[in-house]
Design a protein around this motif. Structure first.
Motif, PDB file in Angstrom:
ATOM      1  N   LEU C 227       0.831  -1.208   0.000  1.00 12.48           N
ATOM      2  CA  LEU C 227       0.000   0.000   0.000  1.00 12.48           C
ATOM      3  C   LEU C 227       0.865   1.258   0.000  1.00 12.48           C
ATOM      4  N   CYS C 228       2.042   1.156   0.625  1.00 13.79           N
ATOM      5  CA  CYS C 228       2.949   2.313   0.649  1.00 13.79           C
ATOM      6  C   CYS C 228       3.348   2.740  -0.763  1.00 13.79           C
ATOM      7  N   GLU C 229       3.289   1.805  -1.695  1.00 13.50           N
ATOM      8  CA  GLU C 229       3.702   2.124  -3.069  1.00 13.50           C
ATOM      9  C   GLU C 229       2.586   2.766  -3.902  1.00 13.50           C
ATOM     10  N   CYS C 230       1.362   2.681  -3.372  1.00 15.29           N
ATOM     11  CA  CYS C 230       0.229   3.207  -4.128  1.00 15.29           C
ATOM     12  C   CYS C 230       0.221   4.723  -4.002  1.00 15.29           C
ATOM     13  N   ARG C 231       0.755   5.385  -4.986  1.00 13.48           N
ATOM     14  CA  ARG C 231       0.907   6.828  -4.868  1.00 13.48           C
ATOM     15  C   ARG C 231      -0.394   7.566  -5.071  1.00 13.48           C
ATOM     16  N   ARG C 232      -1.197   7.102  -5.995  1.00 14.22           N
ATOM     17  CA  ARG C 232      -2.431   7.856  -6.260  1.00 14.22           C
ATOM     18  C   ARG C 232      -3.626   6.939  -6.492  1.00 14.22           C
ATOM     19  N   ALA C 233      -3.432   5.644  -6.242  1.00 14.52           N
ATOM     20  CA  ALA C 233      -4.460   4.677  -6.617  1.00 14.52           C
ATOM     21  C   ALA C 233      -5.708   4.776  -5.761  1.00 14.52           C
ATOM     22  N   PHE C 234      -6.839   4.568  -6.401  1.00 17.63           N
ATOM     23  CA  PHE C 234      -8.110   4.355  -5.721  1.00 17.63           C
ATOM     24  C   PHE C 234      -8.373   2.855  -5.853  1.00 17.63           C
ATOM     25  N   ILE C 235      -8.594   2.186  -4.714  1.00 20.57           N
ATOM     26  CA  ILE C 235      -8.722   0.732  -4.731  1.00 20.57           C
ATOM     27  C   ILE C 235     -10.188   0.325  -4.632  1.00 20.57           C
ATOM     28  N   ILE C 236     -10.631  -0.490  -5.575  1.00 24.32           N
ATOM     29  CA  ILE C 236     -11.980  -1.045  -5.535  1.00 24.32           C
ATOM     30  C   ILE C 236     -11.822  -2.538  -5.267  1.00 24.32           C
ATOM     31  N   ASP C 237     -12.155  -2.929  -4.039  1.00 26.04           N
ATOM     32  CA  ASP C 237     -11.924  -4.313  -3.608  1.00 26.04           C
ATOM     33  C   ASP C 237     -13.199  -5.117  -3.847  1.00 26.04           C
ATOM     34  N   LEU C 238     -13.115  -6.090  -4.731  1.00 25.07           N
ATOM     35  CA  LEU C 238     -14.285  -6.885  -5.109  1.00 25.07           C
ATOM     36  C   LEU C 238     -14.259  -8.275  -4.486  1.00 25.07           C
ATOM     37  N   ALA C 239     -13.238  -8.564  -3.702  1.00 28.50           N
ATOM     38  CA  ALA C 239     -13.115  -9.893  -3.107  1.00 28.50           C
ATOM     39  C   ALA C 239     -14.056 -10.030  -1.921  1.00 28.50           C
ATOM     40  N   SER C 240     -14.610 -11.223  -1.754  1.00 27.86           N
ATOM     41  CA  SER C 240     -15.547 -11.434  -0.656  1.00 27.86           C
ATOM     42  C   SER C 240     -14.833 -11.214   0.681  1.00 27.86           C
ATOM     43  N   ALA C 241     -15.616 -10.868   1.712  1.00 28.40           N
ATOM     44  CA  ALA C 241     -15.076 -10.506   3.011  1.00 28.40           C
ATOM     45  C   ALA C 241     -14.088 -11.572   3.482  1.00 28.40           C
ATOM     46  N   PRO C 242     -12.969 -11.203   4.106  1.00 33.76           N
ATOM     47  CA  PRO C 242     -12.590  -9.842   4.513  1.00 33.76           C
ATOM     48  C   PRO C 242     -11.912  -9.020   3.421  1.00 33.76           C
ATOM     49  N   GLY C 243     -11.932  -9.465   2.170  1.00 33.39           N
ATOM     50  CA  GLY C 243     -11.312  -8.685   1.087  1.00 33.39           C
ATOM     51  C   GLY C 243      -9.813  -8.865   1.023  1.00 33.39           C
ATOM     52  N   GLY C 244      -9.190  -8.140   0.118  1.00 33.53           N
ATOM     53  CA  GLY C 244      -7.764  -8.346  -0.128  1.00 33.53           C
ATOM     54  C   GLY C 244      -6.898  -7.160   0.243  1.00 33.53           C
ATOM     55  N   VAL C 245      -7.456  -6.232   1.057  1.00 37.49           N
ATOM     56  CA  VAL C 245      -6.713  -5.016   1.384  1.00 37.49           C
ATOM     57  C   VAL C 245      -6.604  -4.877   2.904  1.00 37.49           C
ATOM     58  N   ASP C 246      -5.442  -4.507   3.393  1.00 40.17           N
ATOM     59  CA  ASP C 246      -5.290  -4.186   4.813  1.00 40.17           C
ATOM     60  C   ASP C 246      -5.932  -2.820   5.021  1.00 40.17           C
ATOM     61  N   LYS C 247      -7.200  -2.851   5.455  1.00 39.17           N
ATOM     62  CA  LYS C 247      -7.974  -1.604   5.483  1.00 39.17           C
ATOM     63  C   LYS C 247      -7.429  -0.598   6.483  1.00 39.17           C
ATOM     64  N   ALA C 248      -6.978  -1.113   7.633  1.00 40.05           N
ATOM     65  CA  ALA C 248      -6.438  -0.200   8.643  1.00 40.05           C
ATOM     66  C   ALA C 248      -5.235   0.534   8.071  1.00 40.05           C
ATOM     67  N   ALA C 249      -4.336  -0.213   7.437  1.00 40.07           N
ATOM     68  CA  ALA C 249      -3.149   0.418   6.860  1.00 40.07           C
ATOM     69  C   ALA C 249      -3.528   1.396   5.762  1.00 40.07           C
ATOM     70  N   ALA C 250      -4.499   1.013   4.940  1.00 34.34           N
ATOM     71  CA  ALA C 250      -4.919   1.894   3.852  1.00 34.34           C
ATOM     72  C   ALA C 250      -5.445   3.210   4.406  1.00 34.34           C
ATOM     73  N   ALA C 251      -6.277   3.118   5.458  1.00 34.50           N
ATOM     74  CA  ALA C 251      -6.841   4.320   6.058  1.00 34.50           C
ATOM     75  C   ALA C 251      -5.726   5.207   6.600  1.00 34.50           C
ATOM     76  N   GLU C 252      -4.791   4.575   7.266  1.00 34.56           N
ATOM     77  CA  GLU C 252      -3.678   5.309   7.857  1.00 34.56           C
ATOM     78  C   GLU C 252      -2.826   5.999   6.796  1.00 34.56           C
ATOM     79  N   LEU C 253      -2.601   5.288   5.694  1.00 34.85           N
ATOM     80  CA  LEU C 253      -1.721   5.813   4.645  1.00 34.85           C
ATOM     81  C   LEU C 253      -2.464   6.744   3.683  1.00 34.85           C
ATOM     82  N   GLY C 254      -3.783   6.859   3.907  1.00 33.73           N
ATOM     83  CA  GLY C 254      -4.537   7.745   3.029  1.00 33.73           C
ATOM     84  C   GLY C 254      -4.780   7.164   1.639  1.00 33.73           C
ATOM     85  N   VAL C 255      -4.771   5.841   1.536  1.00 34.83           N
ATOM     86  CA  VAL C 255      -5.089   5.217   0.248  1.00 34.83           C
ATOM     87  C   VAL C 255      -6.588   4.933   0.218  1.00 34.83           C
ATOM     88  N   ARG C 256      -7.308   5.616  -0.648  1.00 33.51           N
ATOM     89  CA  ARG C 256      -8.753   5.448  -0.690  1.00 33.51           C
ATOM     90  C   ARG C 256      -9.122   4.041  -1.132  1.00 33.51           C
TER      91      ARG C 256
END
Lengths: 289, 289, 289, 289
Positions: C227-256
């Motif tokens: 996620l640290c490498e995602c400079r401007r990406a908007f992530i649309i996670d389509l995987a069934s729960a819990p999904g494929g993104v560390d949401k806490a980290a994304a929120a912290e890093l400001g990755v939408r």
């Protein structure tokens, strides 16, 4: 009572057109005696004089004549003079021809009849561009590598270029269209391909990278200087004669080039004939309204 | 120090593969003496015995051999026995071959060496399907009408069928894919074409309407009964021998059929060679990890 | 005499399915009393007990129940117990349900009736993947920039990814599909997009460049490090729960990031209902054969 | 020394343009004080008088003004008179504006400066057509059914229609484009969709079947009579005011209609701003040559 169509001369396109029209109209042919198989729904004759009828519609080939005297009739054993067609028309006959020159026009004008040139119709030009694109892709597929993943450069952004982009879109090639006008480059993007400024081809690096170059511009674009940059490109020149490539320089530099002219009639004569037929029908429909 | 690759035998695909590998590795060839031009970056020899080195990687052709005794080497003036290859390998050599049969495996097993069959790799099958699709479209483009507007029926919904749908997508043809499984018919829709139940082809009317039929199913699908319904179709049979068409019945009924086999190697040998090269590289990368 | 269908509970999808079936069958509904407009061709009732008929086919929703006791019936004013459905069935009734758990199966097994789970059918999964892709593209179109020219990264190469590639193909986006298996990367190329190794996303640079990332892999792919490498990406996670993104980290890093679940039912309920209907029809057709 | 750009007023498009230009030029802003976050690479001021510099390039918004007196500056707390901009220009300043009317031209003409109208440039119109198409598809995706398999009718065959056909091409919808000119109908076929004669919409049956109708023709096409035939269509009218639909009749007949205007700026302001920026760069490049 249905209209009488006479189709006089022409190549495979006009044989296909005859069969298409034979489904709906009363169709007579002259100048097709070499064709071994009968054309469905049509009455064949050798010479115009054997037809003792008047045409409601007379359809002449594309081009009508090469020399202004003889009918363009490659499927006729005997030569047919344009003059021989005159007994087939009355002042009510509509005459259609492709690229009819002054001699032809004058001949029929003597009978008070104008010639409608179907080749000047925009829809025919558009559909022929698509036929040209299919034919050009067929040539490209003869290369020993796949179009998928290859780098293709299209010079120009007119009708043929647009049709090419569309036809190539499923192959997964890396497409670049080069054009002079910024609005044409914008169109390239709308159609999902990269664009380059054709006035700055050298700087873009597109020539050096290209596997296949389709030229659609009827002007000397690929001169010796630019050809030097074509490291591995195979050039398919689709521009009308003399084309857009310095052929002598290309031969000298070992850049393979093919000048592919009149592709609709050569690669897809049946479709090309139907396109002419459809164009004539459009003209007739518009007259009715 | 870079690895030594020896490429022994094979057709144009392996010449292309050699040039590709010659860019990064030290490449020696045997069995290519008939090629008139040198292969860039490769050292050529006639017979294996002229190579007094051991290969780190030995690449054998597809198929390795036709008879279990001689190497498949169409570009070699002289015959090469498989046994002649043994001096080229040590126990550290990795040997790659396509459709290597028991004799070949046994031969190298005697030296304690296994053969990795690149032809069994899924990515090669997928990319070959794409090469097959391009080759098949090239055949279809030889018809005298345009693909645009023509009715195309694809039998089967495996890899080749999917690649065909994709490649054809820019031509504006009217595509129908016929499959037995309802999930395969769902895939046809996802890919933007119509679908039909291959077990009920007659009822669907798809055969009667088709201009071109691509068969990809390796089973007798188009029997005499169904062929009777093909009013104007040209059949391009892509299924491995004996194919999916009753050829005798087709000939009798006047249904034009071409059985197009091994299209990747025939229509796109350079790409087909690169695909084999890439597959071997994938195998090597996976071993490293 | 036509069959009696009872549709019990469910959301908008089942209302759409009811209207679709109402065109051909005798359809009774229960659990739809909140719907303000009548469903064409259907007889509505509030509670199952008001229906004094036996169903030939009983269609239960997706999922049948949340707690194993109550019917999933969001359009019902009153709660409906699963048990209340039993008087509607005889041993000749075919019962269809989506994700029917053990409690539901046990309940009907007591009457000697098995439940056919339409949600396990492959064609439904394939068509739902397409509906998911359309819903996901709709989310992406809410971004303030055009998809044309934007860089899109798709993680995974399963059904949803393939449907996404197809749906996006007209937008002129720069598509990369990342997958672990080399054969899946080969498929990406067949479908005309670039490919990357999902095990080496960092090295590929694809994350840093992406404007939009669609994740379809149901495993933690986008961890804090990536996620640290995602400079401007908007992530649309389509995987069934819990999904494929560390949401806490994304929120912290400001990755939408948006986790878009159950898109077929939410974005295209009418189509999703028709897909279920078609699947049930397929099942019935196969039984007949 | 790099040029000084002053961007005066405008909406989100001009904020995006400012950030884009801020990467390469020295950029000053006026009329953006309401924007809560700073624009990267730009110097912001409230009122023009705070800028004690002369612009090399002055960029005015689209439209420059609504009333001929005040600058169109929705992000400014205070009103800005057009006159306040005069101290920012010298006779060497190039001034760019969108749809600059006579008052604006006269104002700057007093200083001997002409205004270049970027909105009149063809490449901007083409790229805006693509942005409009993406925005229109976004509206269509809000419908409760999938575009895949739905019947879509596009009225007109100009730039927006062509962009729509392209963008929709991956969705697997059943597309028909209706146009008056037969050459435009030919283009529809080249782009892979069906065509209909817009002067004979009734006869074609296209209205009755359509799920979605996109109108791009700025003339009253869908009058009460034709609206009566729209059985289930949702109409997305993209033609500039007053549009192409009899709204009163549509409301009365219950035909859902949305008039979607200025989609580039609304749906994709960032891209729309970049398009304006690119157009200005094209103009500057052409002047240099």
């Amino acid at each position: 009572m249905s209209d009488i169509y006479i189709i006089a001369g022409g190549d495979m396109r006009f044989a296909a057109l005859a069969e298409e029209f034979g489904k709906k109209h009363e169709v007579y042919l002259t100048g097709f005696d070499k064709l071994t198989s009968d054309l469905k729904g049509c009455v064949c004759t050798e010479k115009p004089c054997r037809l003792s009828i008047k045409a409601d519609k007379l359809i002449l080939p594309l081009p009508v004549t090469a020399d202004g005297v003889m009918l363009n009739a490659p499927f006729s054993e005997e030569k047919i003079f344009l003059e021989e067609l005159l007994p087939l028309v009355s002042e009510k006959t509509m005459v259609f021809g492709g690229r009819a020159g002054d001699e032809v026009k004058k001949l029929f004008a003597g009978k008070g009849i104008g010639i409608t040139d179907y080749f000047e119709r925009e829809e025919l030009t558009v559909l022929n561009a698509l036929a040209t694109a299919e034919g050009a892709v067929r040539i490209a597929l003869d290369e020993p590598y796949m179009l998928s993943g290859s780098k293709i450069l299209i010079l120009g952004m007119g009708r043929i270029a647009k049709a090419l982009i569309r036809v190539l879109s499923g192959f997964g090639a890396d497409l670049t269209a080069a054009a002079r006008k910024s609005s044409d480059r914008a169109w390239a993007e709308v159609m999902g391909c990269k664009s380059a400024d054709i006035s700055a081809l050298s700087e873009s690096g597109a020539l050096a990278e290209a596997d296949i170059i389709f030229n659609t511009v009827p002007a000397l674009i690929l001169d010796r200087k630019l050809l030097c940059e074509c490291r591995r490109a195979f050039i398919i020149d689709l521009a009308s004669a003399p084309g857009g490539v310095d052929k002598a320089a290309a031969a000298e530099l070992g850049v393979r080039t093919v000048h592919a002219l009149s592709l609709p009639g050569k690669a897809s004569p049946v479709s090309a004939g139907r396109i002419i037929g459809r164009t004539i029908e459009n003209i007739l429909n518009e007259k009715e309204v």
